[in-house]
Motif scaffolding. Structure first.
Motif, short mmCIF file in Angstrom:
data_model
loop_
_atom_site.label_atom_id
_atom_site.label_comp_id
_atom_site.label_asym_id
_atom_site.label_seq_id
_atom_site.Cartn_x
_atom_site.Cartn_y
_atom_site.Cartn_z
N SER A 6 0.84 -1.11 0.00
CA SER A 6 0.13 -0.11 -0.22
C SER A 6 0.79 1.20 -0.22
O SER A 6 2.03 1.19 0.44
N SER A 7 0.34 2.16 -0.46
CA SER A 7 1.26 3.43 -0.64
C SER A 7 1.07 4.43 0.49
O SER A 7 2.01 5.27 0.54
N SER A 8 0.01 4.53 0.99
CA SER A 8 -0.23 5.76 1.81
C SER A 8 -0.92 4.96 3.31
O SER A 8 -2.25 4.74 3.22
N PRO A 9 -0.33 4.88 4.40
CA PRO A 9 1.22 5.05 4.38
C PRO A 9 1.97 3.96 3.57
O PRO A 9 1.38 2.95 3.39
N PRO A 10 3.14 4.06 3.07
CA PRO A 10 3.87 3.02 2.66
C PRO A 10 4.06 1.89 3.52
O PRO A 10 4.39 1.74 4.60
N LYS A 11 3.76 0.76 2.84
CA LYS A 11 3.88 -0.84 3.54
C LYS A 11 4.31 -1.81 2.62
O LYS A 11 3.84 -1.69 1.37
N TYR A 12 5.25 -2.44 2.88
CA TYR A 12 6.01 -3.41 1.90
C TYR A 12 6.11 -4.86 2.62
O TYR A 12 5.81 -5.00 3.85
N ASP A 13 5.82 -5.88 1.71
CA ASP A 13 5.95 -7.21 2.20
C ASP A 13 7.36 -7.75 2.05
O ASP A 13 7.96 -7.52 0.91
N CYS A 14 7.91 -8.56 2.91
CA CYS A 14 9.30 -9.10 2.91
C CYS A 14 9.30 -10.48 2.63
O CYS A 14 8.60 -11.14 3.28
N SER A 15 10.07 -10.99 1.50
CA SER A 15 10.25 -12.21 1.33
C SER A 15 11.80 -12.63 1.16
O SER A 15 12.28 -11.54 0.44
N ILE A 16 12.10 -13.64 1.49
CA ILE A 16 13.64 -14.08 1.22
C ILE A 16 13.53 -14.64 -0.06
O ILE A 16 13.08 -15.85 -0.41
N SER A 17 14.46 -14.08 -0.83
CA SER A 17 14.75 -14.49 -2.31
C SER A 17 15.83 -15.83 -2.20
O SER A 17 15.78 -16.64 -3.04
N SER A 18 16.69 -15.60 -1.65
CA SER A 18 17.94 -16.47 -1.76
C SER A 18 18.71 -16.47 -0.31
O SER A 18 18.76 -15.53 0.39
N HIS A 19 19.01 -17.69 0.21
CA HIS A 19 19.69 -17.82 1.32
C HIS A 19 21.05 -18.70 1.40
O HIS A 19 20.94 -19.83 1.16
N GLU A 65 11.76 5.42 -12.37
CA GLU A 65 10.42 5.73 -12.63
C GLU A 65 9.82 6.96 -11.82
O GLU A 65 9.26 7.86 -12.34
N ASN A 66 10.17 6.96 -10.47
CA ASN A 66 9.72 8.12 -9.73
C ASN A 66 10.75 8.94 -8.95
O ASN A 66 10.39 9.80 -8.31
N GLY A 67 11.97 8.56 -9.04
CA GLY A 67 13.16 9.24 -8.35
C GLY A 67 13.38 8.95 -6.70
O GLY A 67 14.08 9.58 -6.19
N ASP A 68 12.55 8.02 -6.39
CA ASP A 68 12.84 7.80 -4.75
C ASP A 68 14.07 6.98 -4.71
O ASP A 68 14.75 6.48 -5.65
N ARG A 75 10.80 12.39 -2.28
CA ARG A 75 10.39 13.94 -2.54
C ARG A 75 8.97 14.14 -2.51
O ARG A 75 8.22 15.30 -2.14
N SER A 76 8.13 13.09 -2.80
CA SER A 76 6.74 13.38 -3.08
C SER A 76 5.96 12.93 -1.66
O SER A 76 6.17 12.01 -0.98
N SER A 77 5.21 14.05 -1.24
CA SER A 77 4.65 13.87 0.12
C SER A 77 3.73 12.76 0.10
O SER A 77 3.38 12.31 1.16
N ASP A 78 3.13 12.29 -0.85
CA ASP A 78 2.14 11.26 -0.98
C ASP A 78 2.92 10.00 -0.76
O ASP A 78 2.20 9.05 -0.30
N ARG A 79 4.31 9.79 -0.94
CA ARG A 79 4.72 8.51 -0.62
C ARG A 79 5.84 8.89 0.75
O ARG A 79 6.65 7.74 0.99
N GLN A 80 5.82 9.78 1.34
CA GLN A 80 6.37 10.04 2.65
C GLN A 80 5.67 9.60 3.74
O GLN A 80 4.26 9.35 3.85
N ALA A 81 6.37 9.00 4.83
CA ALA A 81 6.01 8.28 5.85
C ALA A 81 5.00 9.40 6.45
O ALA A 81 5.11 10.72 6.39
N GLU A 82 4.42 9.03 7.79
CA GLU A 82 3.51 9.88 8.79
C GLU A 82 4.52 10.71 9.37
O GLU A 82 5.60 10.36 9.77
N THR A 83 4.19 11.92 9.79
CA THR A 83 4.93 12.81 10.57
C THR A 83 5.60 12.10 11.65
O THR A 83 6.80 12.38 11.99
#
Length: 787
Positions: free
Chosen positions: A44-57, A286-289, A304-312
């Motif tokens: 999800s983008s607002s707030p940003p949330k990522y899912d972690c997976s191990i690709s290689s061990h 693509e977005n400069g992040d 730099r985009s306020s839409d993709r920045q974390a909560e205050t």
């Protein structure tokens, strides 16, 4: 344009994050010293949330990562990673780590520390501590070219375009090659190790084509014709990583805890991290992040985009963590507290440039660091300088890394020491644990090693060199510096034992050496993965069948026992030798490496290896010769493992007898295949083999034989070459020990060494290339023998 602010902190790695890539807004890939590659997918983008997976061990540090864009064959693209195990792994992002990789690219002889992918998706470039870069075709998955001629580790590679690849080297040079391996140009001007490269977008005010970064903390801008057109100054320590933004700005990260944004020739923003090192930085085109990877084990994304920045409150928590972080005193240089300004300075004086740092003495006596923000026009608290031990700031370079200390650790009398690198900012127990894991030592040594580190560093102060002693006093252990440690002997961790120098003489060497450190489960896994590839490619005639795979597993299980148990006659070894020789003679040359690794372990573990005779009447020597391993100089790792197998024969009585009988054949094979090599591990393997032959020639049963004199003369020619030309201190040292041992034979060898092989010139060159006390000590002993 607005400033970058934290978007999200991604936690999950268990050790330093060494490499990052940002292929798309929805995907980040990171590589770590915890031996994993992880993918972070945007949920999800607002707030940003990522899912972690191990690709290689894997089984060892992973230091570099790259990404191959999606294609019709691989719709999710491919992740490319490499590290300490020397293997480059190519894997689909969505596959679990227990599945086989798409490809395992083998060829490097040492840690893989740099990766890049050509823009057209045609090839991968890799750089390694072995002093080479390699070009690997995507699809064919073969090494198309080896970029040679480097005078040190290749720290950075840049696939500039389809016709150009550029390397950054520890020898301070930047080299431009064609993908076929032809050297096109060399760029000179860096004053220290070059660590990173990046392409500069068209339209940059400098008109530069590329940027480079080095240990001197300077970013240099270059045109491909070799002209330097600018310098970016601001970093206060090593710069580890560079990237370019879509708008033409540059991004850098380094040992000064910062990520810096550069517009034109000026730093416009500094992002301080609550970590010691910011190892890697990458940009989403693509977005400069921006994404960073740091020593605090966290992957961070900034936008730099306020839409993709974390909560205050999340951004504030990050800034507070920076303020509360501790800065090791050695990182900020020589600090005289009495001359530091007080807090009032922050209100009265403005900074002169973005990222400028000042030290402030607080009322309670503590020292805080403050960094100038040009945009905010104020000083930002970036941490407290801890009142810990420091160093002169002069790092010791070891295996491509820089350390405050590199201790020698004796594990067994008469054997070469193990290296224990340590930085003052490290936790002593973490450093001790890593040392034990790297060298596969019993965990029972942990407390002793950690206490040794503490004891031998607690006296260091600012302005005092942390270099090992340049000359060993009487009674010093000649295998290393005075700060030595033998596990199981607590007293030696406290102070050296002072006694007569003759007690600690190195020459002549009287014990045979072996090279047996290995992760057997990793060897097994690689053999099984490669075997599966052979089956899929239709090579079932040479592939292992299911019963043979089970036999392989039984052999690995047998070798994992104690040395005494593993040396006993066993059906697992007897049957396993046929299997191993099948791999090293019938498998494609590119896939023989793990089989050769298993063979060199068997040579030390069991006399059955030396007794083995094929159905054509050949021993291990003739089998390896007919396999073609010594003729294929492009695969120097294969040669290195074959030479290690010969050296390990000396562990058993049967093996020594075979090595004695086959001297002429072994010497000829090793000499012809190793001359002029730049492979550090191959040179060390050759020097180890020659030490063992020197011990045999000078033994009571052989020293009076005419053949020992002939062999001594033949080996002396090879050894003076190693001593004169090797750049690695371990190779130099072993070459010196072998030569010095041979000099204890009759006068014919000493006269030939002086008058024919110019050993005195070789000794001078060795001392110039390495100032280690152990090398100076052996050189002195050799000169005494020649006097």
């Amino acid at each position: 344009m607005s400033e970058y602010k934290l978007s999200v902190s991604l936690e999950g790695h268990e050790d330093d994050v060494r490499g990052v890539v940002f292929p798309s807004p929805g995907l980040v890939v990171s590589a770590s010293r915890d031996a994993t590659v992880r993918t972070w997918k945007l949920l999800s983008s607002s707030p940003p949330k990522y899912d972690c997976s191990i690709s290689s061990h894997g089984s060892a540090f992973i230091n570099a990562v790259a990404y191959i864009p999606p294609s019709s064959t691989y719709q999710d693209g491919l992740i490319v990673s490499g590290g300490k195990d020397t293997i480059i792994e190519v894997r689909q992002p969505g596959k679990p780590p227990e599945d086989n990789a798409e490809r395992m690219l083998m060829g490097h002889a040492h840690n893989v520390c740099a990766l890049d992918v050509s823009a057209d998706g045609g090839w991968i470039a890799s750089g390694s501590w072995d002093g080479s870069a390699r070009i690997w075709s995507i699809g064919k998955w073969e090494c198309e070219a080896v970029l040679e001629g480097h005078g040190g580790s290749v720290w950075g590679v840049l696939a500039y375009d389809k016709d150009t690849v550029i390397t950054a080297c520890a020898d301070k040079l930047i080299r431009i090659f064609s993908p076929t391996g032809k050297l096109l140009k060399t760029l000179r001007g860096n004053k220290d190790v070059v660590r990173a490269l990046c392409r500069i977008p068209k339209g940059h005010s400098s008109r530069a084509d590329i940027a480079s970064a080095s240990n001197e903390g300077v970013i240099r801008l270059w045109q491909l014709n070799g002209c330097q057109v600018g310098e970016l100054l601001g970093h206060e320590s090593f710069i580890y990583s560079l990237a370019s933004l879509p708008n033409g700005e540059l991004v850098s990260s380094g040992e000064d805890r910062t990520v810096r944004i550069w517009r034109g020739m000026e730093c416009i923003q500094t992002i301080t991290h609550p970590a010691i090192s910011v190892w890697g930085v990458a940009v989403c085109a693509e977005n400069g992040d921006i994404v960073s990877g740091a020593s605090d084990r966290i992957v961070r994304i900034f936008s730099r985009s306020s839409d993709r920045q974390a909560e205050t409150q999340v951004i504030q928590a990050f800034e507070d963590s920076v303020k509360s972080s501790s800065i090791p005193q050695e990182q900020v240089g020589d600090v005289n507290k009495e001359k530091l300004p007080g807090p009032e300075f922050l209100e009265q004086k403005s900074g002169t440039k973005e990222g400028q740092v000042v030290m402030i003495k607080q009322a309670g006596g503590s020292v805080t660091a403050h960094q100038w923000s040009q945009r905010a026009q104020q000083w930002m608290n970036v941490g407290t300088v801890v009142d810990a031990v420091g160093s002169s700031g002069k790092k010791i370079h070891y295996l491509g890394m820089d350390y405050d200390y590199v201790f020698d650790v004796d594990i067994e009398d008469g054997k070469p020491p193990l290296k224990l690198p340590y930085n003052l900012a490290q936790n002593s127990y973490e450093a001790a644990t890593k040392f034990i894991e790297d060298n596969e030592l019993p965990i029972s040594y942990l407390d002793q090693v950690a206490n040794f580190i503490t004891t031998n560093t607690k006296g260091a102060t600012l302005g005092q060199s942390s270099q090992p002693q340049q000359a060993a006093p009487a009674g010093a252990d000649p295998w290393g510096s005075e700060s030595r440690y033998r596990p199981g002997d607590a007293s030696s961790a406290l102070a050296p034992t002072v006694s007569s120098a003759s007690k600690h003489q190195v020459l002549p060497q009287t014990q045979y050496l072996s090279i047996t450190t290995a992760n057997l489960q990793t060897v097994r896994k690689k053999i099984e993965e490669l075997n599966e590839q052979l089956i899929q490619e239709g090579s079932k005639d040479v592939a292992l069948n299911p019963p043979q795979v089970e036999l392989l597993r039984a052999l690995i299980k047998h070798l994992e026992q104690s040395p005494a148990a593993a040396s006993k006659v066993s059906p697992a070894v007897a049957n396993g030798l046929d299997l191993v020789f099948n791999i090293v003679t019938r498998w494609p040359a590119a896939q023989r490496l793990p089989g050769l690794d298993l063979l060199r372990l068997l040579a030390a573990a069991s006399p059955s290896t030396a007794e083995y005779i094929s159905h054509t009447g050949d021993s291990i020597v003739e089998i390896l010769e007919s396999s073609g391993v010594f003729e294929d100089k492009d695969r120097s790792n294969n040669i290195m493992l074959a030479v290690r197998a010969f050296a390990n024969l000396f562990v058993t009585e049967k093996g020594r007898a075979l090595a004695d009988t086959k001297f002429d054949s072994i010497h000829s094979l090793v000499q012809s295949s190793s001359v002029g090599t730049t492979n550090r591990n191959l040179t060390i393997a050759v020097a180890t083999l020659y030490i063992n032959y020197a011990v045999l020639c000078t033994s009571a049963s052989h020293s009076a034989l005419p053949s020992s004199i002939d062999r001594g003369l033949a080996l002396m020619e090879n050894l003076t070459s190693i001593i004169s030309t090797a750049t690695d201190s371990e190779a130099i040292y072993r070459g010196l020990v072998a030569a010095g041992t041979l000099l204890t034979l009759r006068e014919e060898v000493q006269m030939a060494a002086k008058e024919v092989y110019d050993i005195e010139v070789a000794l001078q060159k060795a001392k110039q290339r390495s100032q280690e006390p152990r090398i100076s000590g052996v050189v002195a002993e050799i000169k005494d023998l020649l006097a």
